[in-house]
Design a protein around this motif. Sequence first.
Motif, PDB file in Angstrom:
ATOM      1  N   TYR A   1       0.829  -1.205   0.000  1.00 16.46           N
ATOM      2  CA  TYR A   1       0.000   0.000   0.000  1.00 16.46           C
ATOM      3  C   TYR A   1       0.871   1.265   0.000  1.00 16.46           C
ATOM      4  CZ  TYR A   1      -3.512   3.407   1.365  1.00 16.46           C
ATOM      5  OH  TYR A   1      -4.333   4.502   1.409  1.00 16.46           O
TER       6      TYR A   1
ATOM      7  N   VAL B   1      -3.702  -3.401 -11.223  1.00 19.20           N
ATOM      8  CA  VAL B   1      -4.395  -2.976 -10.000  1.00 19.20           C
ATOM      9  C   VAL B   1      -3.392  -2.972  -8.852  1.00 19.20           C
ATOM     10  CG1 VAL B   1      -6.621  -3.882 -10.780  1.00 19.20           C
ATOM     11  CG2 VAL B   1      -5.127  -5.329  -9.410  1.00 19.20           C
TER      12      VAL B   1
ATOM     13  N   TRP C   1      -4.534  -5.208  -3.130  1.00 17.05           N
ATOM     14  CA  TRP C   1      -5.857  -5.821  -3.322  1.00 17.05           C
ATOM     15  C   TRP C   1      -5.760  -7.335  -3.213  1.00 17.05           C
ATOM     16  CZ3 TRP C   1      -8.740  -3.210  -8.002  1.00 17.05           C
ATOM     17  CH2 TRP C   1      -8.941  -1.857  -7.716  1.00 17.05           C
ATOM     18  N   TYR C   2      -4.638  -7.880  -3.654  1.00 19.31           N
ATOM     19  CA  TYR C   2      -4.425  -9.326  -3.552  1.00 19.31           C
ATOM     20  C   TYR C   2      -3.856  -9.707  -2.182  1.00 19.31           C
ATOM     21  CZ  TYR C   2      -4.765  -9.290  -8.686  1.00 19.31           C
ATOM     22  OH  TYR C   2      -5.179  -9.128  -9.961  1.00 19.31           O
TER      23      TYR C   2
END
Length: 180
Positions: free
Chosen positions: A136, A147, A151-152
């Motif tokens: 992040y 992306v 998120w993963y």
Amino acid sequence: MPSHHTNTPAGGKEADPVPTEPADPPVRVPLKLEDTVSVATIAALALITFCNVLVRYLTNASFAWTEEISIFLLIVLTLTASATGFVRNQHIRIEAYADSGSAQKQRRLAIASHTIVLLFFILLTILSARIVYDDYTWGDTSPAIGVPTWWYSVWMPLLGAVITLRVAGSLQRALRSGRT
């Protein structure tokens, strides 16, 4: 004279009873939650793989994003199935050793294994949360879809925490009941 009718096959021998699965251990949150996620994940993996094979066969092209999604789904599947596998006592172990000896020895081994696994998943949860924070903070993106990678990676500490709670519950039941 009334005849007795029994449910026996033509050979006259009684049929073997249908094997049933053992009941799930008593847990506060039903294991169906992880079971449902596992089944949905397998279905999604099968669908993505089928579509990719079909497209590759028909067009000689490939969807690059399918590998990225499949790897993510395999991690989710591994962690959700691990949670239920441990609670149901279906985890990998050397049964010839773990199930031998006195009940007291079996109980001590089970408590030791639960404790080691609990410590492992606490550590996994903490360290994978650090990875999410780094993903992040640095703004990394995935190579195929673009992306954010968090998120993963956010699912690793979340599902690691689920396993941690499941193992803690199993350890608590083993300590409280005097059996494994």
